[in-house]
Design an enzyme around this catalytic site. Structure first.
Site, PDB file in Angstrom:
ATOM      1  CG  HIS A 121      -4.201  36.047   2.095  1.00 56.03           C
ATOM      2  ND1 HIS A 121      -4.595  37.351   2.265  1.00 56.03           N
ATOM      3  CD2 HIS A 121      -5.301  35.292   2.319  1.00 56.03           C
ATOM      4  CE1 HIS A 121      -5.879  37.383   2.582  1.00 56.03           C
ATOM      5  NE2 HIS A 121      -6.328  36.144   2.619  1.00 56.03           N
ATOM      6  CG  ASP A 198       0.555  35.612   6.313  1.00 55.78           C
ATOM      7  OD1 ASP A 198      -0.037  35.294   7.361  1.00 55.78           O
ATOM      8  OD2 ASP A 198      -0.033  35.778   5.224  1.00 55.78           O
ATOM      9  CD  GLN A 201      -4.936  29.751   6.992  1.00 59.39           C
ATOM     10  OE1 GLN A 201      -5.275  28.868   7.790  1.00 59.39           O
ATOM     11  NE2 GLN A 201      -5.811  30.581   6.463  1.00 59.39           N
ATOM     12  CE  LYS A 224      -6.997  33.688   8.623  1.00 60.96           C
ATOM     13  NZ  LYS A 224      -8.181  33.569   7.773  1.00 60.96           N
ATOM     14  CB  CYS A 362      -7.559  36.496  -0.372  1.00 61.76           C
ATOM     15  SG  CYS A 362      -9.160  36.923   0.266  1.00 61.76           S
TER      16      CYS A 362
HETATM   17  N1  C6P Z   1      -7.262  33.901   4.939  1.00 64.76           N
HETATM   18  C1  C6P Z   1      -8.869  32.325   4.082  1.00 64.76           C
HETATM   19  O1  C6P Z   1     -10.019  31.882   3.967  1.00 64.76           O
HETATM   20  P1  C6P Z   1      -7.069  38.385   8.196  1.00 64.76           P
HETATM   21  O2  C6P Z   1      -8.219  38.481   7.216  1.00 64.76           O
HETATM   22  O3  C6P Z   1      -6.343  39.701   8.352  1.00 64.76           O
HETATM   23  O4  C6P Z   1      -7.446  37.757   9.492  1.00 64.76           O
HETATM   24  O5  C6P Z   1      -6.036  37.335   7.547  1.00 64.76           O
HETATM   25  C2  C6P Z   1      -5.524  37.561   6.261  1.00 64.76           C
HETATM   26  C3  C6P Z   1      -4.710  36.385   5.829  1.00 64.76           C
HETATM   27  C4  C6P Z   1      -3.339  36.530   5.644  1.00 64.76           C
HETATM   28  N2  C6P Z   1      -2.563  35.495   5.303  1.00 64.76           N
HETATM   29  C5  C6P Z   1      -3.056  34.265   5.128  1.00 64.76           C
HETATM   30  C6  C6P Z   1      -2.125  33.144   4.793  1.00 64.76           C
HETATM   31  C7  C6P Z   1      -4.422  34.039   5.299  1.00 64.76           C
HETATM   32  O6  C6P Z   1      -4.901  32.809   5.138  1.00 64.76           O
HETATM   33  C8  C6P Z   1      -5.278  35.126   5.628  1.00 64.76           C
HETATM   34  C9  C6P Z   1      -6.760  34.935   5.733  1.00 64.76           C
HETATM   35  C10 C6P Z   1      -8.657  33.529   4.967  1.00 64.76           C
HETATM   36  O7  C6P Z   1      -7.922  31.801   3.522  1.00 64.76           O
HETATM   37  C11 C6P Z   1      -9.593  34.642   4.618  1.00 64.76           C
HETATM   38  S1  C6P Z   1      -9.312  35.283   2.997  1.00 64.76           S
END
Ligand code: C6P
Length: 407
Positions: A121, A198, A201, A224, A362
């Site tokens: 991401h 990370d 997910q 999430k 992203c």
């Molecule tokens: N992915 C998706 O729809 P934040 O925005 O900081 O809470 O998370 C960022 C992020 C980092 N790593 C992974 C693997 C992610 O999936 C995400 C967030 C969302 O896939 C929003 S782009």
């Protein structure tokens, strides 16, 4: 796990969209909130609202207890050794940025290496790009297989004795694939590098044990996993957090302040400058209680079954491509329909009350790897049912019919 009982806890799911019952298949972007979390926020604001760590008054003490109590819950949730290894952040993005900024400056010299993959991401890519530029390190990528995954053999070849940090997602937000992070941690450590996982997910879907994984840093976002937006966690091994300088300076994080020199508190508080995310942390604590009561193993099994059910149904559709490998898939499925732009797919699905995400998610480098500008993605969580997936399939067939009629 009684799914109707679970669903009943989520007021938002009771609504109709375009006259159809809402089918929410976008939890990987942000999950819905149960009454327990909404009530915890309401209770806090109606009864205990005050700033933390400073007041001697009763509300201040209650707010501090609730905020620090949430830290203990977060530590338990990922099996950290101590709550002192839990830093509250705005989410995964700010947690990774903190490590990329601060840990890189502590350990990297010119010519050192930071290793990630092109599956990441943007939030686990851009911070490393910036950090590498700042310290003169080389940003290296573990090469991807045609299906978008990487192998441990390629990781072995990419990580060297000059590698100081390795970073990867636990579960990819595009492929839904679970990476072999425990083995990757062992490879990183063999070369004296630290590893950041990370967990944006993975924390919502599976039981995470940071000690078992032996990762150095682990990051996740509350929103999430049923908690409010604006709260997340950086887990870091105590010794590594101690080596890092804060990235933000100001109130709350200090020990002693002089006109020209100051000192900070210990980790994790030195990283939480300014009034912290008090309500968000309390909401996260309530979400953790909620998920743990259902049981993370039950949630994982439910999400895995639903994902397999969806993949099996989607595979039957002519002209539909699913991205990523068939196995190791958890919580989501990313796909494209021949000749129909995923934004059009998502728009028609929405007319049937079905919410999916369309776009590059992203992950532009991964999209380029697949030579796709964008994809559609359906993601599942504890409140979804097989009936939701049947409704997705019904709406998808209507979408295909609609675009066939246009030709
Ligand atoms: N992915 C998706 O729809 P934040 O925005 O900081 O809470 O998370 C960022 C992020 C980092 N790593 C992974 C693997 C992610 O999936 C995400 C967030 C969302 O896939 C929003 S782009």
């Amino acid at each position: 796990m009684n799914i109707s009982d679970v669903r009943a806890q989520f007021p938002i799911l009771k609504q109709k969209v375009h006259g159809q019952p809402l089918v929410y298949l976008d939890s990987a972007a942000s999950a819905q909130k149960p009454v327990q979390v909404i009530e915890a926020l309401k209770h806090y604001y109606e009864n205990d609202n005050a700033n933390v760590h400073r007041g001697v008054h009763t509300l201040g003490a209650r707010a501090t207890d609730a905020y620090e109590g949430a830290r203990v819950k977060a530590a338990r949730f990922i099996h950290a050794k101590s709550e002192r290894e839990i830093v509250f952040t705005r989410g995964t993005t700010s947690a990774i940025n903190l490590v990329a900024y601060s840990y890189t400056r502590a350990v990297c010299q010119e010519g050192d290496e930071i290793v990630i993959s092109a599956m990441e991401h943007h939030s686990n890519l851009l911070p490393w790009q910036q950090a590498a530029k700042a310290v003169g390190a080389q940003l290296k990528y573990i090469p991807l297989q045609p299906d978008g995954t990487f192998t441990l053999e390629d990781a072995e070849r990419t990580i060297t004795s000059r590698t100081k940090i390795v970073a990867t997602s636990h579960i990819s937000n595009v492929l839904g694939v679970a990476n072999p992070v425990k083995q990757l941690a062992a490879i990183a450590h063999k070369h004296g590098a630290a590893i950041l996982i990370d967990g944006a997910q993975s924390a919502p879907h599976i039981k995470v044990d940071v000690q078992e994984l032996d990762c150095d840093f682990y990051t996740f976002s509350g929103h999430k996993m049923c908690a409010p937006t604006g709260i997340g966690v950086l887990y870091g091994k105590k010794a590594l957090l101690d080596r890092m300088e804060p990235a933000e300076f100001g109130g709350e994080m200090i020990d002693h302040v002089d006109l020209h020199h100051s000192s900070w508190k210990e980790a994790p508080w030195k990283f939480e400058g300014g009034t912290p995310i008090i309500a968000g942390a309390i909401g996260l604590g309530a979400a953790i209680d909620f998920l743990e009561e259902i049981g993370m193993d039950n949630i994982a099994e439910h999400d895995r079954k639903l994902t397999a059910y969806a993949v099996e149904r989607l595979n039957r559709v002519d002209g539909l491509t699913i991205y990523g490998p068939e196995d190791r898939r958890m919580g989501l499925v990313t796909f494209n329909l021949n000749d129909v732009h995923p934004h059009d797919v998502a728009t028609v699905l929405d007319n049937y009350g079905v919410a999916v995400r369309a776009g590059h998610h992203c992950c532009q480098p991964l999209m380029r790897h697949f030579q796709a500008a964008a994809t559609a993605r359906a993601s599942f969580y504890l409140y979804n049912t097989e009936e939701d997936i049947d409704r997705l399939m019904f709406a998808l067939h209507k979408t295909i019919q609609y675009f066939d009629d246009q030709e």
